[in-house]
Design a protein around this motif. Structure first.
Motif, mmCIF file in Angstrom:
data_model
loop_
_atom_site.group_PDB
_atom_site.id
_atom_site.type_symbol
_atom_site.label_atom_id
_atom_site.label_comp_id
_atom_site.label_asym_id
_atom_site.label_seq_id
_atom_site.Cartn_x
_atom_site.Cartn_y
_atom_site.Cartn_z
ATOM 1 N N PRO A 27 -18.617 -70.245 30.158
ATOM 2 C CA PRO A 27 -18.890 -71.104 29.005
ATOM 3 C C PRO A 27 -18.946 -72.563 29.459
ATOM 4 O O PRO A 27 -18.363 -72.927 30.478
ATOM 5 N N ARG A 51 -20.091 -74.211 24.519
ATOM 6 C CA ARG A 51 -21.269 -73.363 24.410
ATOM 7 C C ARG A 51 -21.087 -72.124 25.268
ATOM 8 O O ARG A 51 -20.626 -72.207 26.405
ATOM 9 N N ASN A 52 -21.449 -70.962 24.711
ATOM 10 C CA ASN A 52 -21.350 -69.690 25.427
ATOM 11 C C ASN A 52 -22.757 -69.186 25.769
ATOM 12 O O ASN A 52 -23.383 -68.507 24.962
ATOM 13 N N CYS A 54 -23.362 -66.978 27.963
ATOM 14 C CA CYS A 54 -23.152 -65.686 28.622
ATOM 15 C C CYS A 54 -23.538 -64.514 27.722
ATOM 16 O O CYS A 54 -23.754 -64.685 26.524
ATOM 17 N N VAL A 58 -16.644 -64.704 24.301
ATOM 18 C CA VAL A 58 -15.641 -65.544 24.940
ATOM 19 C C VAL A 58 -14.577 -65.874 23.903
ATOM 20 O O VAL A 58 -14.900 -66.190 22.752
ATOM 21 N N SER A 98 -22.379 -71.662 19.881
ATOM 22 C CA SER A 98 -21.712 -72.915 20.213
ATOM 23 C C SER A 98 -20.662 -73.206 19.164
ATOM 24 O O SER A 98 -20.787 -72.785 18.016
#
Length: 148
Positions: A27, A51-52, A54, A58, A98
């Protein structure tokens, strides 16, 4: 095909499998900052966008800092017309999502500064993820939010 070529083929397959299975995505902490406070203030507030990018969910479970004795994650809520801060608990970000930490909402509550802080200083903060990883960032102390 000889035995050497066969072994080399298996080795390449094994390496490519490791590369695909190994989680390398992290992240991102974007636009971090801490609002400047008067000298001697017992608490400051920190902001960022998390922000992720992936493919996996998370979860943020805690915050750590070498510059504060008691960092926490809080959320400002209005209850019966009164604004109150509450601990935010676990924060879950879906893939591609996000999360904005901003004034009047979700924020880092940075209690007990361990050194005097003024505009232009930088503080060190880590977000702790449920899987044990830590997201380190340097947060400049500012009077106003950075322009996106």
């Amino acid at each position: 095909m000889n035995a050497r070529d066969l072994c080399l083929g298996f080795a390449l397959i094994a390496l490519s499998s490791v590369a695909v299975a190994e989680p390398g995505c992290r992240p991102l902490v974007e636009r971090p900052w801490v609002r400047a406070a008067p000298p001697g203030a017992a608490a400051l507030a920190g902001y960022l966008v998390l922000r992720n990018p992936c493919d996996a969910v998370v979860e943020v479970v805690d915050v750590e800092s070498l510059d504060f004795g008691a960092p926490m994650i809080h959320r400002t809520e209005e209850i019966d017309g009164i604004s109150r801060m509450r601990e935010a608990g676990r924060l879950v970000l879906a893939p591609g999502e996000s999360l904005a930490f901003e004034p009047g909402g979700l924020h880092l509550m940075l209690m007990k500064p361990l050194r005097p802080l003024s505009e232009g200083d930088v503080v060190r903060i880590r977000l702790v993820l449920a899987d044990g990883r830590r997201l380190y960032a340097e947060y400049p102390v500012r009077r106003e939010a950075p322009v996106p």
